[in-house]
Each structure stands twice: as structure tokens, then as C-alpha cells.
Design a protein around this motif. Structure first.
Motif, PDB file in Angstrom:
ATOM      1  N   ASP A  40       0.876  -1.349  -0.040  1.00 49.41           N
ATOM      2  CA  ASP A  40      -0.254  -0.104  -0.025  1.00 49.41           C
ATOM      3  C   ASP A  40       0.822   1.220  -0.086  1.00 49.41           C
ATOM      4  OD1 ASP A  40      -2.175  -1.438  -0.235  1.00 49.41           O
ATOM      5  OD2 ASP A  40      -2.595  -1.355   2.136  1.00 49.41           O
ATOM      6  N   ALA A  41       1.902   1.340   0.784  1.00 55.44           N
ATOM      7  CA  ALA A  41       2.910   2.484   0.849  1.00 55.44           C
ATOM      8  C   ALA A  41       3.527   2.607  -0.581  1.00 55.44           C
ATOM      9  CB  ALA A  41       3.870   2.315   1.832  1.00 55.44           C
ATOM     10  N   ILE A  42       3.905   1.571  -1.275  1.00 54.58           N
ATOM     11  CA  ILE A  42       4.677   1.857  -2.494  1.00 54.58           C
ATOM     12  C   ILE A  42       3.900   1.995  -4.036  1.00 54.58           C
ATOM     13  CG2 ILE A  42       6.899   0.906  -1.478  1.00 54.58           C
ATOM     14  CD1 ILE A  42       6.494  -1.761  -3.110  1.00 54.58           C
ATOM     15  N   LEU A  43       2.515   1.369  -3.672  1.00 52.84           N
ATOM     16  CA  LEU A  43       1.646   1.290  -5.008  1.00 52.84           C
ATOM     17  C   LEU A  43       1.594   2.677  -5.618  1.00 52.84           C
ATOM     18  CD1 LEU A  43      -0.014  -0.954  -6.316  1.00 52.84           C
ATOM     19  CD2 LEU A  43      -2.000  -0.129  -4.832  1.00 52.84           C
ATOM     20  N   ARG A  44       1.769   2.719  -6.787  1.00 49.27           N
ATOM     21  CA  ARG A  44       1.847   4.082  -7.768  1.00 49.27           C
ATOM     22  C   ARG A  44       0.588   3.977  -8.796  1.00 49.27           C
ATOM     23  NH1 ARG A  44       7.561   3.188  -9.836  1.00 49.27           N
ATOM     24  NH2 ARG A  44       6.301   3.604 -11.596  1.00 49.27           N
ATOM     25  N   PRO A  45      -0.519   4.141  -8.162  1.00 41.08           N
ATOM     26  CA  PRO A  45      -1.757   3.982  -9.101  1.00 41.08           C
ATOM     27  C   PRO A  45      -1.677   4.733 -10.218  1.00 41.08           C
ATOM     28  CG  PRO A  45      -2.286   4.507  -6.594  1.00 41.08           C
ATOM     29  CD  PRO A  45      -0.957   4.575  -6.895  1.00 41.08           C
ATOM     30  N   GLY A  46      -1.228   6.175 -10.099  1.00 43.20           N
ATOM     31  CA  GLY A  46      -0.918   6.772 -11.303  1.00 43.20           C
ATOM     32  C   GLY A  46      -0.622   6.304 -12.601  1.00 43.20           C
ATOM     33  N   THR A  47       0.320   5.213 -12.227  1.00 38.73           N
ATOM     34  CA  THR A  47       0.865   4.527 -13.395  1.00 38.73           C
ATOM     35  C   THR A  47       0.126   3.330 -13.861  1.00 38.73           C
ATOM     36  OG1 THR A  47       2.252   3.048 -12.185  1.00 38.73           O
ATOM     37  CG2 THR A  47       3.396   5.041 -12.675  1.00 38.73           C
ATOM     38  N   GLY A  48      -1.101   3.168 -13.219  1.00 42.78           N
ATOM     39  CA  GLY A  48      -1.698   1.816 -13.727  1.00 42.78           C
ATOM     40  C   GLY A  48      -1.533   0.868 -12.623  1.00 42.78           C
ATOM     41  N   ASP A  49      -0.393   0.559 -12.047  1.00 41.55           N
ATOM     42  CA  ASP A  49       0.012  -0.339 -10.859  1.00 41.55           C
ATOM     43  C   ASP A  49      -1.030  -0.267 -10.076  1.00 41.55           C
ATOM     44  OD1 ASP A  49       2.163  -0.267 -12.545  1.00 41.55           O
ATOM     45  OD2 ASP A  49       3.545   0.517 -10.753  1.00 41.55           O
ATOM     46  N   ARG A  50      -1.314  -1.651  -9.555  1.00 38.62           N
ATOM     47  CA  ARG A  50      -2.526  -1.892  -8.558  1.00 38.62           C
ATOM     48  C   ARG A  50      -2.490  -3.261  -7.950  1.00 38.62           C
ATOM     49  NH1 ARG A  50      -7.479  -2.413 -12.851  1.00 38.62           N
ATOM     50  NH2 ARG A  50      -6.738  -3.994 -14.154  1.00 38.62           N
ATOM     51  N   LYS A  51      -3.220  -3.199  -6.789  1.00 44.76           N
ATOM     52  CA  LYS A  51      -3.186  -4.502  -6.308  1.00 44.76           C
ATOM     53  C   LYS A  51      -4.674  -5.246  -6.805  1.00 44.76           C
ATOM     54  CE  LYS A  51      -3.960  -3.298  -1.901  1.00 44.76           C
ATOM     55  NZ  LYS A  51      -4.320  -3.263  -0.271  1.00 44.76           N
ATOM     56  N   VAL A  52      -4.731  -6.596  -6.929  1.00 43.90           N
ATOM     57  CA  VAL A  52      -5.759  -7.217  -7.293  1.00 43.90           C
ATOM     58  C   VAL A  52      -6.072  -8.391  -6.359  1.00 43.90           C
ATOM     59  CG1 VAL A  52      -5.525  -6.922  -9.823  1.00 43.90           C
ATOM     60  CG2 VAL A  52      -4.467  -8.817  -8.941  1.00 43.90           C
ATOM     61  N   LEU A  53      -7.184  -8.393  -5.940  1.00 43.73           N
ATOM     62  CA  LEU A  53      -7.485  -9.229  -4.735  1.00 43.73           C
ATOM     63  C   LEU A  53      -8.084 -10.644  -4.999  1.00 43.73           C
ATOM     64  CD1 LEU A  53      -8.728  -6.337  -2.241  1.00 43.73           C
ATOM     65  CD2 LEU A  53      -6.398  -7.317  -2.354  1.00 43.73           C
ATOM     66  N   THR A  54      -8.773 -10.690  -6.412  1.00 41.34           N
ATOM     67  CA  THR A  54      -9.624 -11.807  -6.637  1.00 41.34           C
ATOM     68  C   THR A  54      -9.477 -12.086  -8.225  1.00 41.34           C
ATOM     69  OG1 THR A  54     -11.559 -10.388  -7.640  1.00 41.34           O
ATOM     70  CG2 THR A  54     -11.662 -10.851  -5.259  1.00 41.34           C
ATOM     71  N   HIS A  55      -9.901 -13.357  -8.367  1.00 44.79           N
ATOM     72  CA  HIS A  55      -9.591 -13.914  -9.744  1.00 44.79           C
ATOM     73  C   HIS A  55     -10.119 -13.065 -10.915  1.00 44.79           C
ATOM     74  CE1 HIS A  55      -9.697 -16.913 -12.986  1.00 44.79           C
ATOM     75  NE2 HIS A  55     -10.957 -16.876 -13.035  1.00 44.79           N
ATOM     76  N   GLU A  56     -11.439 -12.677 -10.096  1.00 45.59           N
ATOM     77  CA  GLU A  56     -12.022 -11.587 -11.401  1.00 45.59           C
ATOM     78  C   GLU A  56     -11.439 -10.310 -11.569  1.00 45.59           C
ATOM     79  OE1 GLU A  56     -14.739 -14.840  -9.645  1.00 45.59           O
ATOM     80  OE2 GLU A  56     -13.494 -12.980  -8.670  1.00 45.59           O
ATOM     81  N   GLU A  57     -10.803  -9.845 -10.681  1.00 45.74           N
ATOM     82  CA  GLU A  57     -10.029  -8.664 -10.680  1.00 45.74           C
ATOM     83  C   GLU A  57      -8.861  -8.795 -11.772  1.00 45.74           C
ATOM     84  OE1 GLU A  57      -9.192  -6.920  -7.064  1.00 45.74           O
ATOM     85  OE2 GLU A  57     -11.186  -6.341  -6.550  1.00 45.74           O
ATOM     86  N   LEU A  58      -8.187 -10.040 -11.648  1.00 47.64           N
ATOM     87  CA  LEU A  58      -7.143 -10.448 -12.368  1.00 47.64           C
ATOM     88  C   LEU A  58      -7.363 -10.440 -13.597  1.00 47.64           C
ATOM     89  CD1 LEU A  58      -4.207 -11.201 -12.641  1.00 47.64           C
ATOM     90  CD2 LEU A  58      -4.549 -13.504 -11.630  1.00 47.64           C
ATOM     91  N   GLN A  59      -8.652 -11.303 -14.093  1.00 45.86           N
ATOM     92  CA  GLN A  59      -9.077 -11.369 -15.444  1.00 45.86           C
ATOM     93  C   GLN A  59      -9.545 -10.199 -15.851  1.00 45.86           C
ATOM     94  OE1 GLN A  59      -8.616 -14.106 -16.966  1.00 45.86           O
ATOM     95  NE2 GLN A  59      -7.854 -15.167 -15.271  1.00 45.86           N
ATOM     96  N   ALA A  60      -9.929  -9.347 -15.344  1.00 46.16           N
ATOM     97  CA  ALA A  60     -10.317  -7.817 -15.791  1.00 46.16           C
ATOM     98  C   ALA A  60      -9.045  -7.105 -16.290  1.00 46.16           C
ATOM     99  CB  ALA A  60     -10.998  -6.920 -14.769  1.00 46.16           C
ATOM    100  N   ALA A  61      -7.987  -7.299 -15.333  1.00 45.34           N
ATOM    101  CA  ALA A  61      -6.699  -6.579 -15.492  1.00 45.34           C
ATOM    102  C   ALA A  61      -6.096  -7.095 -16.953  1.00 45.34           C
ATOM    103  CB  ALA A  61      -5.694  -6.688 -14.388  1.00 45.34           C
TER     104      ALA A  61
END
Length: 107
Positions: A44-65
Motif C-alpha cells: 500500500d505504501a509503494i503502490l503507484r496507481p497513477g502509473t496503472g499499478d494496482r493490487k488485485v484481490l480476486t480472480h475476477e479482478e485479475l482477469q479484468a486487468a
């Protein structure tokens, strides 16, 4: 591997439609012991969402990415929980098989 913990994440790079798991060579072999886990608070501290980087928590979120168009940034760092390790391995195996297959001359 020990029991999955919700606060343990590993990183992968989404590039060219493939998931490249950090610590695992694209052509193998797969070795769970080479994956480095990071505590969620550090992610959470190093995540750079402005670059599109993100956490994915579920299979569905991974498939969407995986399905999203890339836009101006050709790669994206995804942080996945330990519970998605087997799904990451399945995607890595698909990538590894495709990269190993001979390409037709018109590619």
C-alpha cells in the motif's frame, strides 16, 4: 508453501498480454521458493496507481486487468495476494507454452 496469509502479496508485471511473475523466469522452471512476498502495508505504501499499478484481490479482478487495453504504458505492475498464486502459475504456464511454440512467418 505455508498456509496462505491475506497480508502476503507478490508482484507480477503485465506486459504484452502476459503475466510475468517476479522471480520466475519466463521459460521456467517454476519454483514457488523464488517468489518474494511483501506485507500488504508495504504494498500500500509503494503502490503507484497513477502509473496503472494496482493490487488485485480476486480472480475476477485479475482477469479484468488482463483484458484491459494497455493505453500509453506498455506494462503494469500487479500485486497479487498469496491466494492467487495457483492462478498466476496457470497464466505463467500458458505464457511459457506460447513463447516456446514456433511462430509463423507472418508474426
Amino acid at each position: 508453501m505455508t498456509v496462505d496469509r491475506l497480508d502476503r502479496f507478490f508482484s507480477a508485471t503485465l506486459l504484452g498480454g502476459f503475466l510475468h511473475v517476479r522471480g520466475i523466469p519466463d521459460w521456467g522452471p517454476w519454483n514457488d521458493g523464488r517468489i518474494e512476498y511483501t506485507h500488504e502495508s508495504l504494498v500500500d505504501a509503494i503502490l503507484r496507481p497513477g502509473t496503472g499499478d494496482r493490487k488485485v484481490l480476486t480472480h475476477e479482478e485479475l482477469q479484468a486487468a488482463l483484458a484491459e487495453p494497455r493505453g500509453p504504458a506498455p506494462s503494469q505492475t500487479l500485486w497479487l495476494p498469496a491466494s492467487l498464486l495457483e492462478e498466476a502459475r496457470r497464466l505463467w504456464e500458458m505464457m511459457s507454452a506460447e513463447l516456446a511454440s514456433p511462430q509463423s512467418p507472418d508474426h
